[in-house]
Design a protein around this motif. Structure first.
Motif, PDB file in Angstrom:
ATOM      1  N   PHE A  94       4.199  -0.999  11.450  1.00  0.00           N
ATOM      2  CA  PHE A  94       3.840   0.147  10.624  1.00  0.00           C
ATOM      3  C   PHE A  94       5.026   1.111  10.561  1.00  0.00           C
ATOM      4  CE2 PHE A  94       0.004  -1.531  12.523  1.00  0.00           C
ATOM      5  CZ  PHE A  94      -0.881  -1.609  11.450  1.00  0.00           C
ATOM      6  N   ALA A  95       5.357   1.555   9.351  1.00  0.00           N
ATOM      7  CA  ALA A  95       6.473   2.491   9.194  1.00  0.00           C
ATOM      8  C   ALA A  95       6.122   3.858   9.753  1.00  0.00           C
ATOM      9  CB  ALA A  95       6.854   2.608   7.715  1.00  0.00           C
ATOM     10  N   ALA A  96       4.898   4.323   9.509  1.00  0.00           N
ATOM     11  CA  ALA A  96       4.517   5.665   9.941  1.00  0.00           C
ATOM     12  C   ALA A  96       3.033   5.708  10.226  1.00  0.00           C
ATOM     13  CB  ALA A  96       4.879   6.694   8.867  1.00  0.00           C
ATOM     14  N   VAL A  97       2.682   6.395  11.312  1.00  0.00           N
ATOM     15  CA  VAL A  97       1.290   6.629  11.678  1.00  0.00           C
ATOM     16  C   VAL A  97       1.142   8.099  12.003  1.00  0.00           C
ATOM     17  CG1 VAL A  97      -0.552   6.133  13.329  1.00  0.00           C
ATOM     18  CG2 VAL A  97       0.964   4.289  12.568  1.00  0.00           C
ATOM     19  N   ASN A  98       0.112   8.746  11.447  1.00  0.00           N
ATOM     20  CA  ASN A  98      -0.154  10.152  11.702  1.00  0.00           C
ATOM     21  C   ASN A  98      -1.572  10.303  12.239  1.00  0.00           C
ATOM     22  OD1 ASN A  98      -1.179  12.957   9.833  1.00  0.00           O
ATOM     23  ND2 ASN A  98       0.152  13.100  11.608  1.00  0.00           N
ATOM     24  N   VAL A  99      -1.715  10.944  13.400  1.00  0.00           N
ATOM     25  CA  VAL A  99      -3.019  11.207  13.990  1.00  0.00           C
ATOM     26  C   VAL A  99      -3.417  12.636  13.628  1.00  0.00           C
ATOM     27  CG1 VAL A  99      -4.369  11.301  16.103  1.00  0.00           C
ATOM     28  CG2 VAL A  99      -2.525   9.623  15.880  1.00  0.00           C
ATOM     29  N   LYS A 100      -4.440  12.779  12.767  1.00  0.00           N
ATOM     30  CA  LYS A 100      -4.850  14.103  12.289  1.00  0.00           C
ATOM     31  C   LYS A 100      -6.004  14.699  13.080  1.00  0.00           C
ATOM     32  CE  LYS A 100      -4.932  15.197   8.027  1.00  0.00           C
ATOM     33  NZ  LYS A 100      -5.283  15.282   6.584  1.00  0.00           N
ATOM     34  N   ALA A 101      -6.774  13.861  13.756  1.00  0.00           N
ATOM     35  CA  ALA A 101      -7.907  14.341  14.545  1.00  0.00           C
ATOM     36  C   ALA A 101      -7.923  13.595  15.872  1.00  0.00           C
ATOM     37  CB  ALA A 101      -9.219  14.138  13.791  1.00  0.00           C
ATOM     38  N   ARG A 102      -8.632  14.149  16.845  1.00  0.00           N
ATOM     39  CA  ARG A 102      -8.680  13.532  18.170  1.00  0.00           C
ATOM     40  C   ARG A 102      -9.015  12.047  18.047  1.00  0.00           C
ATOM     41  NH1 ARG A 102     -13.111  16.636  21.197  1.00  0.00           N
ATOM     42  NH2 ARG A 102     -13.996  16.615  19.100  1.00  0.00           N
ATOM     43  N   ALA A 103      -8.238  11.238  18.761  1.00  0.00           N
ATOM     44  CA  ALA A 103      -8.430   9.795  18.604  1.00  0.00           C
ATOM     45  C   ALA A 103      -7.939   9.054  19.827  1.00  0.00           C
ATOM     46  CB  ALA A 103      -7.693   9.301  17.360  1.00  0.00           C
ATOM     47  N   ASN A 104      -8.502   7.862  20.019  1.00  0.00           N
ATOM     48  CA  ASN A 104      -8.030   6.902  21.009  1.00  0.00           C
ATOM     49  C   ASN A 104      -7.377   5.761  20.252  1.00  0.00           C
ATOM     50  OD1 ASN A 104      -9.340   8.156  23.456  1.00  0.00           O
ATOM     51  ND2 ASN A 104     -11.165   7.758  22.223  1.00  0.00           N
ATOM     52  N   VAL A 105      -6.103   5.513  20.537  1.00  0.00           N
ATOM     53  CA  VAL A 105      -5.323   4.538  19.781  1.00  0.00           C
ATOM     54  C   VAL A 105      -4.833   3.448  20.722  1.00  0.00           C
ATOM     55  CG1 VAL A 105      -3.391   4.201  18.207  1.00  0.00           C
ATOM     56  CG2 VAL A 105      -4.582   6.408  18.260  1.00  0.00           C
ATOM     57  N   VAL A 160       3.021  -1.138   4.280  1.00  0.00           N
ATOM     58  CA  VAL A 160       2.013  -0.085   4.425  1.00  0.00           C
ATOM     59  C   VAL A 160       2.763   1.225   4.659  1.00  0.00           C
ATOM     60  CG1 VAL A 160      -0.031   0.695   5.668  1.00  0.00           C
ATOM     61  CG2 VAL A 160       0.409  -1.762   5.404  1.00  0.00           C
ATOM     62  N   SER A 161       2.734   2.118   3.667  1.00  0.00           N
ATOM     63  CA  SER A 161       3.568   3.318   3.741  1.00  0.00           C
ATOM     64  C   SER A 161       3.208   4.207   4.919  1.00  0.00           C
ATOM     65  CB  SER A 161       3.461   4.117   2.439  1.00  0.00           C
ATOM     66  OG  SER A 161       2.150   4.638   2.266  1.00  0.00           O
ATOM     67  N   GLN A 162       1.909   4.388   5.171  1.00  0.00           N
ATOM     68  CA  GLN A 162       1.496   5.273   6.252  1.00  0.00           C
ATOM     69  C   GLN A 162       0.038   5.013   6.622  1.00  0.00           C
ATOM     70  OE1 GLN A 162       1.364   9.499   5.375  1.00  0.00           O
ATOM     71  NE2 GLN A 162       1.914  10.044   7.460  1.00  0.00           N
ATOM     72  N   VAL A 168       7.221  10.126   3.808  1.00  0.00           N
ATOM     73  CA  VAL A 168       6.743  11.222   2.960  1.00  0.00           C
ATOM     74  C   VAL A 168       6.195  10.632   1.667  1.00  0.00           C
ATOM     75  CG1 VAL A 168       7.404  13.286   1.679  1.00  0.00           C
ATOM     76  CG2 VAL A 168       8.413  12.833   3.918  1.00  0.00           C
ATOM     77  N   THR A 169       5.049  11.120   1.225  1.00  0.00           N
ATOM     78  CA  THR A 169       4.422  10.647  -0.007  1.00  0.00           C
ATOM     79  C   THR A 169       4.274  11.811  -0.976  1.00  0.00           C
ATOM     80  OG1 THR A 169       3.187   8.938   1.170  1.00  0.00           O
ATOM     81  CG2 THR A 169       2.406   9.530  -1.022  1.00  0.00           C
ATOM     82  N   VAL A 170       4.757  11.641  -2.200  1.00  0.00           N
ATOM     83  CA  VAL A 170       4.604  12.631  -3.264  1.00  0.00           C
ATOM     84  C   VAL A 170       3.811  11.978  -4.391  1.00  0.00           C
ATOM     85  CG1 VAL A 170       5.755  14.084  -4.970  1.00  0.00           C
ATOM     86  CG2 VAL A 170       6.758  13.800  -2.695  1.00  0.00           C
ATOM     87  N   THR A 171       2.673  12.563  -4.762  1.00  0.00           N
ATOM     88  CA  THR A 171       1.862  12.037  -5.857  1.00  0.00           C
ATOM     89  C   THR A 171       1.850  13.039  -7.004  1.00  0.00           C
ATOM     90  OG1 THR A 171      -0.163  12.941  -4.882  1.00  0.00           O
ATOM     91  CG2 THR A 171       0.398  10.684  -4.338  1.00  0.00           C
ATOM     92  N   PHE A 203       0.871  -1.172   0.000  1.00  0.00           N
ATOM     93  CA  PHE A 203       0.000   0.000   0.000  1.00  0.00           C
ATOM     94  C   PHE A 203       0.911   1.226   0.000  1.00  0.00           C
ATOM     95  CE2 PHE A 203      -2.422  -3.460   1.630  1.00  0.00           C
ATOM     96  CZ  PHE A 203      -3.718  -3.250   1.179  1.00  0.00           C
ATOM     97  N   THR A 204       1.129   1.782  -1.184  1.00  0.00           N
ATOM     98  CA  THR A 204       2.091   2.867  -1.325  1.00  0.00           C
ATOM     99  C   THR A 204       1.505   4.225  -0.971  1.00  0.00           C
ATOM    100  OG1 THR A 204       1.534   3.112  -3.671  1.00  0.00           O
ATOM    101  CG2 THR A 204       3.348   1.628  -3.118  1.00  0.00           C
ATOM    102  N   GLN A 205       0.186   4.337  -0.965  1.00  0.00           N
ATOM    103  CA  GLN A 205      -0.450   5.578  -0.562  1.00  0.00           C
ATOM    104  C   GLN A 205      -0.990   5.433   0.856  1.00  0.00           C
ATOM    105  OE1 GLN A 205      -2.907   7.512  -3.620  1.00  0.00           O
ATOM    106  NE2 GLN A 205      -2.357   5.852  -5.010  1.00  0.00           N
ATOM    107  N   PRO A 206      -1.065   6.547   1.605  1.00  0.00           N
ATOM    108  CA  PRO A 206      -1.532   6.457   2.986  1.00  0.00           C
ATOM    109  C   PRO A 206      -2.915   5.809   3.079  1.00  0.00           C
ATOM    110  CG  PRO A 206      -0.581   8.628   2.550  1.00  0.00           C
ATOM    111  CD  PRO A 206      -0.672   7.922   1.230  1.00  0.00           C
ATOM    112  N   VAL A 207      -3.097   4.976   4.100  1.00  0.00           N
ATOM    113  CA  VAL A 207      -4.394   4.370   4.402  1.00  0.00           C
ATOM    114  C   VAL A 207      -5.041   5.208   5.495  1.00  0.00           C
ATOM    115  CG1 VAL A 207      -5.580   2.331   5.280  1.00  0.00           C
ATOM    116  CG2 VAL A 207      -3.612   2.073   3.740  1.00  0.00           C
TER     117      VAL A 207
END
Length: 890
Positions: A541-552, A521-523, A768-771, A501-505
């Motif tokens: 997982f190589a990278a995880v980004n939390v963009k909104a309030r979340a419980n992980v 899984v790229s991100q 980092v993902t560049v499309t 999965f080369t694009q963020p999920v």
């Protein structure tokens, strides 16, 4: 991409140049049955709107109900009740209707007696629903809760506040015109109700004071706002005052707007039951909102005379197997319902359907239902949708202008091969059951009743994939595009990701996400629509980004290399799990707990700020910095090692029209409108580093998950990396690579580069993902040239190659020297014929085995181009691709 799949490319660039069309062996055509209705339409309709509302309540609430919502059923006062649906859905209660009489309507009163509520939420003031009616309710032991305000706008605010008081997390809002077009609000009401989104009403050019004050009070928590209706009813001036990301849904008519809403918010409702109501009276639609919301279903608005655009939309985009008419025959005629549900039915087992000639497909003008087992449909074009309802059905070389509904049952399977469709919806299937090969679609939705296994292979290219149910999603060589795991209220699906999965999920709600062993899984981007959502991550997982309030929550033995939080997150890390580097960007108050390791230290059992790395500590993680949110690790000297962070990426074009995108981890460029002759000379990267290098782990596009033979690391020169360094074997010794060449190789697909920045004395940047969206070729480029050869596509399955004079002794490996972009990515499936490549006399079979078995000391890159001259290489079947090398250099 698996080794076997990767080896199905003759040569990275050449295979893409030839793999532009597919033909299939034609199958015998069988006669179709006559068109019939695809389902028995259910109708909920009484003698008037009050009786219909009572019948809807009986349908959805067979027992008693603690509460009800009581709204006006009169057209002139209907606007007061526009916002009632989300509250009714939150309370899980029906909406009943009242006329302007001094006593309760007879149908409504009878239903209240049956339901035995103790509370009724009233959505109009006593000028509309009389005080005598309220007194009558009290006499029945029902307490009225008055939500009606001074006007419709204040009423909508009162309902929104009550929605929050009942426990709804208000992170999204919906705005609609009141008097001007109530149909817009009702179009969105079932979706808003199912998602717990309040509906607020407004005037055209100014937010009412009550609505503005309410929005100001909640704007800090609102991530998304939706406007339903065009600028003729809600101006841009009003739209621009809404908090969060704002989306408008609008059409030329109320019915067009209804379709726009249903298409734009398709991932927010289930692909099962569809409710149909009259768009002129609207009152039946209002009463049907909580029932539709309870089932996660949409409401389609129709007129008595069904418009062709509404019919085409429903038959192309929505499932018509379970349709419910709200209202009697007068408001929703059976003739119109039959038009929506008509289809050509094929019931025979083992039927072989379609044209015998792939070049002349069978034209099918209505929806198609395939209900027989072991049925195949080949070489056909469908104007609307196709339903795969039998077991082991296959589609081959089929173009579907609408949707492919895959529903073989919880133990069934289906195969889609060489299909082009607008949408694909998976509604059921067994483990390892849904096979999608060499297929293109704009949207694929997994909304299954069972834990289905979806396998995307070959040249499959899906632009967007939405997973709404438990599933194994396997990207085995095919591209699933932008993958999102949608939030479904009350559900926590388990989704396993396999393959590349080369694009963020993106995860938009509560879910359990597993990365299968060996997957890439790229991100993972966590952007839940509700702060109450919980996301569990299992695997590496190589990278995880939390963009909104979340419980992980991390699963046991899980590992995250880089985790960044752009919003407040509560993260539980069990003792066997690890987060190597955690960055709280902007100090959002992220908390960690659970006893696992973060930034090289053990977390506490109770929530606390992420630990920093102590002197001599292990793990090499990141610490939370000061107000800028900088991160790093602390060594024995006590100094902080910064983390590399990007601020912008610029696509450098030789015509001077450079394009710059700002951000931290994701950068998208649209080059679709730029001429073929313009050259992409490189990428300029702005970061906090001094002289970083760029590592590219994958370059994907055109269904190939990675065009690189190995990760590529190149130093940035003044922050820039040249296109030649990334894709050097396409066009060498020139100022960049023309967009025409890129379009010939990658088609009109998007190129996706995934990697990160690295530099001594810095912690590597997050993924980092560049499309790069190429768009279509404007001049029909058919030839590319580099320093070794000229490649010309002569027809969809044939390529001719001329080796340049003086390059005869160059090897295939020379073409990849200095670049990992693999111009010689040869595979086992090549039919090499009598070509004898090497001095030790390897045959084609032996060569194939050596490639498969990675024989030590065998270097395929040593093959000189002179050994290829005068030869033709064919591979594949149905079609067969041929690459011919000219006998003499040019």
């Amino acid at each position: 991409m698996s080794k076997k799949t990767k080896k199905k490319l003759l040569n990275g660039c050449l295979a893409a140049a030839v793999a532009l069309s597919t033909t299939l062996t034609p199958l015998a055509a069988y006669a179709a049955t006559s068109n019939v209705s695809s389902s028995a339409v259910t109708r909920i309709g009484g003698i008037d709107q009050y009786a219909t509302a009572a019948l809807i309540a009986q349908k959805g609430w067979t027992g008693t109900s603690d509460s009800v919502v009581l709204s006006s059923g009169m057209n002139y006062a209907l606007v007061d009740a526009l916002a009632a649906g989300p509250l009714a859905a939150k309370l899980n209660v029906p909406i009943l209707l009242q006329d302007n009489g001094q006593t309760l309507n007879a149908s409504t009163k009878a239903e209240l007696v049956r339901l035995k509520p103790t509370k009724a939420y009233i959505t109009s003031g006593t000028a509309v629903i009389r005080q005598s009616v309220l007194d009558e309710l009290k006499g029945m032991g029902i307490t009225p809760v008055q939500l009606g305000g001074n006007d419709q706008y204040e009423t909508s605010v009162n309902i929104a506040k009550e929605l929050a008081a009942q426990g709804a997390d208000i992170s999204q809002v919906m705005l609609a015109a009141g008097w001007l077009n109530p149909a817009d609000a009702l179009s969105a009401a079932p979706i808003a109700a199912a998602q717990g989104i309040p509906i607020l009403t407004t005037t055209k050019n100014q937010l009412p004071d009550s609505v503005k004050a309410y929005l100001d009070s909640i704007k800090a928590n609102v991530t998304d706002s939706y406007v339903v209706g065009g600028t003729a009813v809600v101006s841009d001036t009003v739209k621009d005052q809404l908090p969060g990301t704002v989306t408008r849904y609008a059409g030329q008519t109320k019915y067009d707007t209804n379709a726009q809403i249903l298409e734009g918010m398709a991932q927010d409702y289930k692909n099962k039951t569809v409710y149909v109501a009259n768009g002129e009276t609207l009152v039946d639609a209002l009463a049907g909102v909580p029932l539709a919301a309870e089932n996660g279903s949409p409401i389609v608005l129709v007129n008595q005379n069904l418009s062709s655009s509404t019919e085409a939309f429903v038959k192309s985009k929505m499932s018509t197997t379970d349709m419910v008419a709200l209202g009697g025959e007068v408001v929703v005629p059976s003739q119109e319902m039959n038009s929506l549900t008509s289809a050509a039915m094929y019931n025979d087992d083992s039927a072989v359907l379609g044209s015998t000639d792939g070049a002349n497909p069978m034209e099918m003008k209505d929806n198609v239902y395939l209900t027989g087992n072991n049925t195949s449909l080949s070489n056909a074009t469908l104007d609307y949708s196709v339903y795969l309802k039998g077991d082991n059905i296959s589609l081959n070389n089929v173009t579907v202008k609408g949707t492919v509904f895959v529903d073989p049952g919880d133990s069934g399977s289906a195969t889609i091969d060489g299909v082009t469709a607008d949408n694909i919806v998976v509604l059921s299937g067994a483990a390892n059951s849904i096979h999608v090969n060499n297929t293109e679609a704009n949207l694929l939705t997994v909304d299954s009743s069972s834990n289905v296994h979806l396998d995307a292979t070959g040249s499959t290219t899906i632009k967007n994939t939405v997973v709404r149910s438990a599933a194994i999603v396997d990207s085995d060589g095919g591209s699933l595009g932008n993958v999102s795991i949608a939030g479904v209220p009350g559900q926590t699906p388990t989704v396993e990701l396999k393959g590349s999965f080369t694009q963020p999920v993106e995860v938009e709600g509560s879910a359990s996400v597993k990365a299968a062993a060996g997957s890439s899984v790229s991100q993972i981007v966590l952007d839940p629509k509700s702060a109450a959502a919980q996301v569990t991550l299992n695997g590496t997982f190589a990278a995880v980004n939390v963009k909104a309030r979340a419980n992980v929550v991390l699963g046991d033995n899980s590992l995250i290399s880089n985790l960044t939080t752009d919003a407040q997150a509560n993260i539980q890390i069990p003792p066997t799990a690890t987060v190597n580097s955690l960055t709280d960007v902007g100090n959002n108050g992220t908390l960690v707990s659970g006893g696992g390791r973060v930034n090289g230290q053990t977390t506490s059992t109770t929530p606390a700020a992420p630990p920093s790395t102590t002197t001599g500590g292990s793990g090499g993680g990141a610490v939370i910095g000061g107000s800028t949110g900088s991160t790093g690790s602390t060594g024995s000297t006590g100094t902080t090692t910064p983390t590399l962070a990007l601020s912008s990426v610029t696509a450098q074009l030789d015509n001077g029209s450079n394009i710059t995108q700002t951000g931290q981890t994701s950068f998208a460029f649209d080059l679709s409108g730029i001429a073929d002759s313009v050259r992409l000379s490189g990428l300029q990267v702005s970061s906090n580093g001094t002289s970083p290098s760029l590592t590219i782990n994958s370059i994907s596009g055109r269904g190939v998950s990675n065009w690189l033979s190995k990760p590529l690391t190149v130093p940035l020169t003044n922050g820039s990396v040249s296109a030649a360094a990334l894709l050097g074997s396409l066009e060498s010794n020139q100022n960049g690579i023309s967009l025409g060449t890129l379009r010939m190789v990658f088609g009109n697909d998007t190129i996706t580069l995934q990697g990160n920045l690295q530099e001594t004395n810095y912690i590597s940047s997050p993924a980092v993902t560049v499309t790069i969206n190429l768009g279509s070729s404007s001049t029909s480029v058919t030839s590319i040239s580099n320093q070794w050869m000229t490649v010309t596509k002569t027809n969809p399955t044939t390529v001719e190659i001329a080796v340049k004079s003086g390059q005869e002794n160059a090897t295939l490996g020379d073409m990849s020297s200095g670049s990992s972009f693999d111009f010689a990515n040869v595979v086992s499936a090549i039919l090499l014929g009598d070509v004898n490549y090497t001095s030790n006399g390897l045959t084609a079979t032996e060569l194939q085995q050596n490639i498969l078995n990675n024989v030590p000391g065998y270097v395929f890159d040593n093959i000189p181009l002179s050994k290829l001259m005068g030869k033709s290489i064919s591979f594949g079947s149905n079609p067969t691709y041929t690459v011919s090398f000219a006998a003499n250099p040019v």
